[in-house]
Design a protein around this motif. Structure first.
Motif, mmCIF file in Angstrom:
data_model
loop_
_atom_site.group_PDB
_atom_site.id
_atom_site.type_symbol
_atom_site.label_atom_id
_atom_site.label_comp_id
_atom_site.label_asym_id
_atom_site.label_seq_id
_atom_site.Cartn_x
_atom_site.Cartn_y
_atom_site.Cartn_z
ATOM 1 N N UNK A 43 -12.142 -1.333 9.405
ATOM 2 C CA UNK A 43 -11.850 -2.701 9.795
ATOM 3 C C UNK A 43 -10.477 -2.840 10.450
ATOM 4 N N UNK A 44 -9.842 -1.734 10.854
ATOM 5 C CA UNK A 44 -8.510 -1.799 11.427
ATOM 6 C C UNK A 44 -8.464 -2.736 12.624
ATOM 7 N N UNK A 45 -9.366 -2.560 13.575
ATOM 8 C CA UNK A 45 -9.381 -3.397 14.773
ATOM 9 C C UNK A 45 -9.668 -4.849 14.416
ATOM 10 N N UNK A 46 -10.545 -5.066 13.432
ATOM 11 C CA UNK A 46 -10.889 -6.424 13.007
ATOM 12 C C UNK A 46 -9.660 -7.143 12.462
ATOM 13 N N UNK A 47 -8.921 -6.489 11.551
ATOM 14 C CA UNK A 47 -7.728 -7.101 10.979
ATOM 15 C C UNK A 47 -6.659 -7.310 12.046
ATOM 16 N N UNK A 48 -6.522 -6.346 12.954
ATOM 17 C CA UNK A 48 -5.523 -6.462 14.008
ATOM 18 C C UNK A 48 -5.790 -7.677 14.874
ATOM 19 N N UNK A 49 -7.053 -7.913 15.231
ATOM 20 C CA UNK A 49 -7.406 -9.072 16.047
ATOM 21 C C UNK A 49 -7.168 -10.379 15.294
ATOM 22 N N UNK A 50 -7.408 -10.385 13.979
ATOM 23 C CA UNK A 50 -7.149 -11.583 13.183
ATOM 24 C C UNK A 50 -5.666 -11.925 13.168
ATOM 25 N N UNK A 51 -4.826 -10.899 13.031
ATOM 26 C CA UNK A 51 -3.382 -11.132 13.029
ATOM 27 C C UNK A 51 -2.932 -11.677 14.376
ATOM 28 N N UNK A 52 -3.450 -11.101 15.464
ATOM 29 C CA UNK A 52 -3.092 -11.581 16.798
ATOM 30 C C UNK A 52 -3.540 -13.027 16.990
ATOM 31 N N UNK A 53 -4.752 -13.351 16.503
ATOM 32 C CA UNK A 53 -5.255 -14.713 16.635
ATOM 33 C C UNK A 53 -4.424 -15.706 15.861
ATOM 34 N N UNK A 54 -3.990 -15.341 14.647
ATOM 35 C CA UNK A 54 -3.163 -16.239 13.847
ATOM 36 C C UNK A 54 -1.809 -16.464 14.510
ATOM 37 N N UNK A 55 -1.217 -15.397 15.060
ATOM 38 C CA UNK A 55 0.059 -15.550 15.745
ATOM 39 C C UNK A 55 -0.069 -16.483 16.954
ATOM 40 N N UNK A 62 -6.187 10.157 6.518
ATOM 41 C CA UNK A 62 -5.462 9.459 5.464
ATOM 42 C C UNK A 62 -4.548 8.396 6.065
ATOM 43 N N UNK A 63 -3.917 8.728 7.172
ATOM 44 C CA UNK A 63 -3.038 7.753 7.812
ATOM 45 C C UNK A 63 -3.819 6.670 8.533
ATOM 46 N N UNK A 64 -5.047 6.946 8.917
ATOM 47 C CA UNK A 64 -5.918 5.888 9.416
ATOM 48 C C UNK A 64 -6.145 4.834 8.336
ATOM 49 N N UNK A 65 -6.302 5.305 7.097
ATOM 50 C CA UNK A 65 -6.464 4.390 5.971
ATOM 51 C C UNK A 65 -5.207 3.547 5.772
ATOM 52 N N UNK A 66 -4.024 4.182 5.858
ATOM 53 C CA UNK A 66 -2.781 3.437 5.703
ATOM 54 C C UNK A 66 -2.653 2.362 6.769
ATOM 55 N N UNK A 67 -3.042 2.701 8.003
ATOM 56 C CA UNK A 67 -2.951 1.731 9.098
ATOM 57 C C UNK A 67 -3.865 0.537 8.833
ATOM 58 N N UNK A 68 -5.071 0.814 8.342
ATOM 59 C CA UNK A 68 -5.998 -0.266 8.023
ATOM 60 C C UNK A 68 -5.430 -1.169 6.937
ATOM 61 N N UNK A 91 11.839 4.340 6.602
ATOM 62 C CA UNK A 91 11.663 2.920 6.313
ATOM 63 C C UNK A 91 10.200 2.511 6.424
ATOM 64 N N UNK A 92 9.333 3.427 6.052
ATOM 65 C CA UNK A 92 7.927 3.079 5.995
ATOM 66 C C UNK A 92 7.266 2.877 7.340
ATOM 67 N N UNK A 93 7.794 3.518 8.406
ATOM 68 C CA UNK A 93 7.204 3.366 9.739
ATOM 69 C C UNK A 93 5.896 4.139 9.790
ATOM 70 N N UNK A 94 4.806 3.504 9.333
ATOM 71 C CA UNK A 94 3.518 4.183 9.227
ATOM 72 C C UNK A 94 2.964 4.542 10.592
ATOM 73 N N UNK A 105 0.821 -1.220 0.000
ATOM 74 C CA UNK A 105 0.000 0.000 0.000
ATOM 75 C C UNK A 105 0.853 1.268 0.000
ATOM 76 N N UNK A 106 2.188 1.134 0.295
ATOM 77 C CA UNK A 106 3.043 2.303 0.290
ATOM 78 C C UNK A 106 3.089 2.989 -1.072
ATOM 79 N N UNK A 107 2.903 2.236 -2.137
ATOM 80 C CA UNK A 107 3.019 2.837 -3.467
ATOM 81 C C UNK A 107 1.903 3.843 -3.723
ATOM 82 N N UNK A 108 0.822 3.822 -2.923
ATOM 83 C CA UNK A 108 -0.254 4.791 -3.074
ATOM 84 C C UNK A 108 0.090 6.131 -2.427
#
Length: 216
Positions: A196-208, A172-178, A130-133, A115-118
Motif C-alpha cells: 500500500x506504499x503508493x496508496x498511502x503516498x497519494x493520500x498524503x499528497x491529497x491531504x496536503x 525489508x526497507x520496502x516495508x519500512x517505507x510503507x 537521523x532515521x533517513x529511511x 516504526x523505527x523501534x522495530x
C-alpha cells in the motif's frame, strides 16, 4: 507509448545462455515495431531485464522488457529516459520512465516515526542518519544492483546466495517505507494484502493539497 514484457529479444546481444534465438521471431518483432512507427527509449542500468533464477550453466539472462513510443509523443516529451531498476520482487526488472529535470527534495525537519523501534539497529541508525529511511532504501537498492552485476559476471551458487540476501534486505526497507507513509497519513489499521506504499503516498499528497491556501 507501449511497454512491458514482449517476451522476445531484438538481437543476439540481448541474451546470455539458454536456447538459441529464432531468427524469424526477431524479424517479426522488428517488423511490428517498424509497422507501428515506434522507436525505443534509450535506457540506463543493467542491460538484461529478466533472469530465470538459476545459476552456473542453467543461468539465462535476457532483455525482454522495453519501452516504445511514437514520434508525436517524442515531440511532447523530448527528454524521456528509461531506467532498469533492480530485480527484487520478480524475475523481471521494473522499468522507470522519467522526463524533464528532477527536482531536489526539500529539507524536512526531524520527526520521530514509531516504526523505527522495530529496526534491530535502532539507536545506531538514529545517531548516524537521523532515521533517513529513504537514503537507506536507495543504498540497499544499489547493493542489489551490484550483486546482480556480480552474479551475471559469475553465475555461481555463492553469488546467487549473496544476491538473494541483498534482495531480502531490500524488501525489508520496502516495508519500512510503507510504514512511513502509513503513519504520515495517520492510518492505524488497514487490511493486509498488496503493498500500500503508493496508496498511502497519494493520500498524503491529497491531504496536503486540501490544506493549501489558494486565496485570502
Amino acid at each position: 507509448m507501449i511497454g512491458g514484457d514482449f517476451n522476445v529479444v531484438l538481437n543476439d546481444e540481448e541474451k546470455i545462455g539458454g536456447i538459441p534465438i529464432l531468427a524469424q521471431d526477431i524479424k517479426d518483432f522488428a517488423f511490428c515495431i517498424n509497422s507501428c512507427e515506434l522507436e525505443e527509449i534509450q535506457f540506463k542500468g543493467n542491460p538484461f531485464t529478466w533472469w530465470n533464477g538459476r545459476a552456473t550453466n542453467d543461468c539465462i539472462f535476457e532483455r525482454l522488457d522495453r519501452m516504445l513510443l511514437n514520434a508525436e509523443l517524442q515531440n511532447w516529451f523530448t527528454h524521456l529516459e528509461v531506467e532498469h531498476l533492480a530485480r527484487t520482487c520478480s524475475d523481471h526488472a521494473p522499468l522507470l520512465c522519467t522526463y524533464g529535470e528532477v527536482t531536489q527534495n526539500q529539507h524536512r525537519p526531524f520527526k520521530f516515526l514509531k516504526f523505527w523501534v522495530d529496526y534491530e539497529s535502532f539507536f545506531g541508525t538514529v545517531e548516524s542518519t537521523y532515521g533517513d529511511i529513504f537514503k537507506q532504501f536507495i543504498i540497499r537498492e544499489e547493493i542489489v544492483r551490484i550483486k546482480e552485476n556480480l552474479f551475471e559476471e559469475s553465475p555461481s551458487s555463492g553469488n546467487r546466495s549473496l544476491l538473494q540476501q541483498s534482495q531480502a534486505e531490500h524488501k525489508k526497507y520496502l516495508h519500512y517505507e510503507e510504514e512511513y507513509w502509513r503513519q504520515k497519513y495517520g492510518i492505524d489499521k488497514f487490511v493486509e494484502g498488496d503493498r500500500n506504499t503508493k496508496f498511502f503516498h497519494n493520500l498524503v499528497k491529497g491531504r496536503r493539497k486540501r490544506l493549501q491556501i489558494q486565496r485570502i
